[in-house]
Motif scaffolding. Structure first.
Motif, mmCIF file in Angstrom:
data_model
loop_
_atom_site.group_PDB
_atom_site.id
_atom_site.type_symbol
_atom_site.label_atom_id
_atom_site.label_comp_id
_atom_site.label_asym_id
_atom_site.label_seq_id
_atom_site.Cartn_x
_atom_site.Cartn_y
_atom_site.Cartn_z
ATOM 1 N N PHE A 59 -82.384 43.156 62.471
ATOM 2 C CA PHE A 59 -81.377 44.187 62.390
ATOM 3 C C PHE A 59 -80.758 44.319 63.785
ATOM 4 O O PHE A 59 -81.467 44.584 64.757
ATOM 5 N N ALA A 60 -79.453 44.152 63.875
ATOM 6 C CA ALA A 60 -78.787 44.189 65.179
ATOM 7 C C ALA A 60 -78.938 45.552 65.846
ATOM 8 O O ALA A 60 -79.087 45.645 67.074
ATOM 9 N N TYR A 61 -78.908 46.607 65.046
ATOM 10 C CA TYR A 61 -79.105 47.953 65.596
ATOM 11 C C TYR A 61 -79.535 48.869 64.460
ATOM 12 O O TYR A 61 -78.866 48.962 63.432
ATOM 13 N N THR A 62 -80.659 49.531 64.625
ATOM 14 C CA THR A 62 -81.154 50.452 63.607
ATOM 15 C C THR A 62 -82.108 51.448 64.242
ATOM 16 O O THR A 62 -82.463 51.327 65.425
ATOM 17 N N ASP A 63 -82.515 52.435 63.460
ATOM 18 C CA ASP A 63 -83.530 53.378 63.945
ATOM 19 C C ASP A 63 -84.893 52.931 63.432
ATOM 20 O O ASP A 63 -85.006 52.238 62.426
ATOM 21 N N PHE A 64 -85.919 53.334 64.138
ATOM 22 C CA PHE A 64 -87.278 52.881 63.825
ATOM 23 C C PHE A 64 -88.237 53.976 64.266
ATOM 24 O O PHE A 64 -88.117 54.509 65.369
ATOM 25 N N THR A 65 -89.152 54.328 63.391
ATOM 26 C CA THR A 65 -90.132 55.363 63.704
ATOM 27 C C THR A 65 -91.501 54.728 63.880
ATOM 28 O O THR A 65 -91.995 54.045 62.986
ATOM 29 N N VAL A 66 -92.097 54.945 65.034
ATOM 30 C CA VAL A 66 -93.374 54.331 65.397
ATOM 31 C C VAL A 66 -94.497 55.355 65.207
ATOM 32 O O VAL A 66 -94.522 56.376 65.901
ATOM 33 N N PRO A 67 -95.433 55.125 64.296
ATOM 34 C CA PRO A 67 -96.551 56.062 64.135
ATOM 35 C C PRO A 67 -97.446 56.072 65.369
ATOM 36 O O PRO A 67 -97.823 55.020 65.888
ATOM 37 N N LEU A 68 -97.793 57.263 65.820
ATOM 38 C CA LEU A 68 -98.696 57.420 66.956
ATOM 39 C C LEU A 68 -99.955 58.185 66.567
ATOM 40 O O LEU A 68 -100.751 58.565 67.426
ATOM 41 N N SER A 190 -99.850 50.354 67.310
ATOM 42 C CA SER A 190 -98.486 50.480 67.832
ATOM 43 C C SER A 190 -98.584 50.486 69.349
ATOM 44 O O SER A 190 -99.561 50.987 69.921
ATOM 45 N N ALA A 191 -97.579 49.905 70.001
ATOM 46 C CA ALA A 191 -97.621 49.741 71.453
ATOM 47 C C ALA A 191 -96.240 49.883 72.054
ATOM 48 O O ALA A 191 -95.217 49.783 71.356
ATOM 49 N N LYS A 192 -96.225 50.080 73.351
ATOM 50 C CA LYS A 192 -94.977 50.189 74.114
ATOM 51 C C LYS A 192 -95.013 49.157 75.234
ATOM 52 O O LYS A 192 -96.024 49.005 75.916
ATOM 53 N N VAL A 193 -93.889 48.449 75.410
ATOM 54 C CA VAL A 193 -93.792 47.423 76.443
ATOM 55 C C VAL A 193 -92.547 47.684 77.280
ATOM 56 O O VAL A 193 -91.437 47.713 76.745
ATOM 57 N N PRO A 194 -92.674 47.892 78.602
ATOM 58 C CA PRO A 194 -91.497 48.165 79.436
ATOM 59 C C PRO A 194 -90.563 46.958 79.497
ATOM 60 O O PRO A 194 -91.013 45.818 79.629
ATOM 61 N N GLN A 195 -89.261 47.241 79.384
ATOM 62 C CA GLN A 195 -88.228 46.203 79.433
ATOM 63 C C GLN A 195 -87.059 46.692 80.265
ATOM 64 O O GLN A 195 -86.902 47.894 80.491
ATOM 65 N N ASP A 196 -86.237 45.771 80.702
ATOM 66 C CA ASP A 196 -85.004 46.174 81.375
ATOM 67 C C ASP A 196 -84.158 46.968 80.382
ATOM 68 O O ASP A 196 -83.905 46.527 79.269
ATOM 69 N N GLY A 197 -83.737 48.151 80.795
ATOM 70 C CA GLY A 197 -82.914 48.970 79.908
ATOM 71 C C GLY A 197 -83.706 49.924 79.040
ATOM 72 O O GLY A 197 -83.130 50.663 78.246
ATOM 73 N N GLY A 198 -85.032 49.931 79.156
ATOM 74 C CA GLY A 198 -85.840 50.861 78.363
ATOM 75 C C GLY A 198 -87.107 50.221 77.843
ATOM 76 O O GLY A 198 -87.415 49.069 78.152
ATOM 77 N N ASP A 199 -87.849 50.976 77.052
ATOM 78 C CA ASP A 199 -89.110 50.480 76.497
ATOM 79 C C ASP A 199 -88.884 49.809 75.155
ATOM 80 O O ASP A 199 -88.074 50.262 74.339
ATOM 81 N N ALA A 200 -89.609 48.725 74.921
ATOM 82 C CA ALA A 200 -89.680 48.106 73.601
ATOM 83 C C ALA A 200 -90.926 48.631 72.898
ATOM 84 O O ALA A 200 -91.907 49.009 73.546
ATOM 85 N N TYR A 201 -90.884 48.672 71.571
ATOM 86 C CA TYR A 201 -92.030 49.128 70.789
ATOM 87 C C TYR A 201 -92.452 48.022 69.826
ATOM 88 O O TYR A 201 -91.606 47.360 69.216
#
Length: 366
Positions: A59-68, A190-201
């Motif tokens: 998906f080129a751009y969408t919303d995504f909810t990450v369970p924590l 579920s995890a978070k990975v720092p990237q240029d421009g923000g965090d990836a999940y």
């Protein structure tokens, strides 16, 4: 007698045809030896050695909810999803937007879901990321024996992300088998990975596939469903509806749907990029000092009915408040209301349709 024999013969051949069809369908799932066409690993969560991609979507751009946190049943015992399952959701979550890649892998034989999960966690940590939440089996919440398929019971963890109706893979294909069958020994993180421009999940769900019919060739094999949401600036290509066009539509049809007012998922705070559309509404009302309008919030069908009514009402109230406080419009000319999911303009079965249903509508009140 001849007529009876003819009928019996027809039934015999029809039975053979049905049996052949069932046997062919039962043979549809096979042990994969290559990725499906057009599929590729995501650089943040590459494959376990020897596994193959059987389902793939970007998906080129969408919303995504990450369970924590684990999924919990809705406080409203009557709340149901699109498949009539009781709704489950986590108390803690991260609502993010960006480019989403969803991949389902079939792992090599005799690889357990836990082993696969630990290997993916190693990859995340090596990239400087951190695991935010981890669960296994029933601890994850919802139906631990279901993937994306089924209705009339409890939502599963996979159904929190997507349902069988959302997948593009053909029935009985390896891809469909991987994400629609019964499952066992579910593992998730579920995890978070720092990237240029923000965090990836990144989310990884691994489990054993259970099936003795059309998907039996994959029975007992471990499946890994990997989802990666990468930060990406949204293309701002929405055409702002000008005040004159709003006036024309209100005059001829009595209403106009606006898609230039933006909110974060499950929130009612208006995002800054909504300003051009709000300005045009204020211009309309300034040019038409005798006009009164109803500001109606609309949602898609994701979530409980009462929740969406409340959310759409709060969003409409936010629009009214912004027009009054920032643009000086008389609040007596504005009525805010929420329609929730009650007036869709497109199917809610896919994200394209759901995006069309999330809107603000102006209705001429006098």
């Amino acid at each position: 007698m001849r007529t009876i024999n003819a009928i019996l013969a027809k039934l015999f051949w029809a039975g053979l045809l049905i049996l052949a069809t069932v046997r062919l369908a039962g043979a549809d799932a096979t042990v994969p030896t290559a990725d499906i066409e057009g599929a590729a690993d995501n650089h943040l969560a590459k494959r376990y050695e020897g596994s193959f991609i059987v389902s793939y979507e970007k998906f080129a751009y969408t919303d995504f909810t990450v369970p924590l946190s684990p999924l919990k049943p809705s406080a409203d015992a009557e709340a149901r999803d699109t498949m009539n399952n009781r709704i489950y959701a986590p108390d803690k979550k991260a609502d993010v937007e960006g480019a989403l890649t969803r991949i389902a892998y079939v792992l090599p034989a005799e690889r357990s879901p836990l082993e696969v999960l630990r290997n993916y966690q190693d990859v995340i940590e090596a990239a400087g990321g951190e695991v935010l939440f981890e669960c296994k089996k029933e601890e994850c919440g919802g139906a631990a024996d279901r993937s994306s398929s089924g209705g009339g019971g409890d939502m599963s963890l996979m159904m929190y992300f997507f349902h069988e109706s959302d997948i593009k893979d053909a029935a009985f294909s390896n891809g469909a088998c991987a994400v629609t069958t019964g499952i066992n020994d579910q593992r998730f993180f579920s995890a978070k990975v720092p990237q240029d421009g923000g965090d990836a999940y990144v989310t990884v769900q691994a489990y054993s596939l259970i099936d003795d019919l059309y998907c039996k060739e994959l029975n007992g094999r471990t499946i890994a469903v990997v989802q990666v949401l990468e930060p990406k600036a949204r293309d701002k290509k929405m055409v702002v509806v000008e005040a004159a066009k709003m006036a024309d539509s209100l005059s001829t049809t009595g209403s106009i749907s606006l898609y230039g007012i933006f909110f974060d998922t499950d929130k009612s705070d208006i995002k800054p990029e909504s300003e051009p559309t709000l300005k045009e509404i204020s211009t309309l009302l300034t040019n038409e000092p005798g006009m009164a309008v109803i500001v109606v919030g609309h949602t898609d069908n994701q979530g409980a009915f009462d929740y969406n009514i409340d959310l759409s009402s709060r969003r409409a109230q936010s629009v009214k408040a912004a027009l009054v406080s920032k643009y000086g419009i008389d609040g007596g000319r504005l009525t805010a209301a929420g329609a929730g999911m009650m007036a869709p303009v497109a199917s809610n079965d896919d994200e394209t349709g759901r995006a069309k249903n999330r809107r603000v509508v102006l209705v001429k009140a006098n």
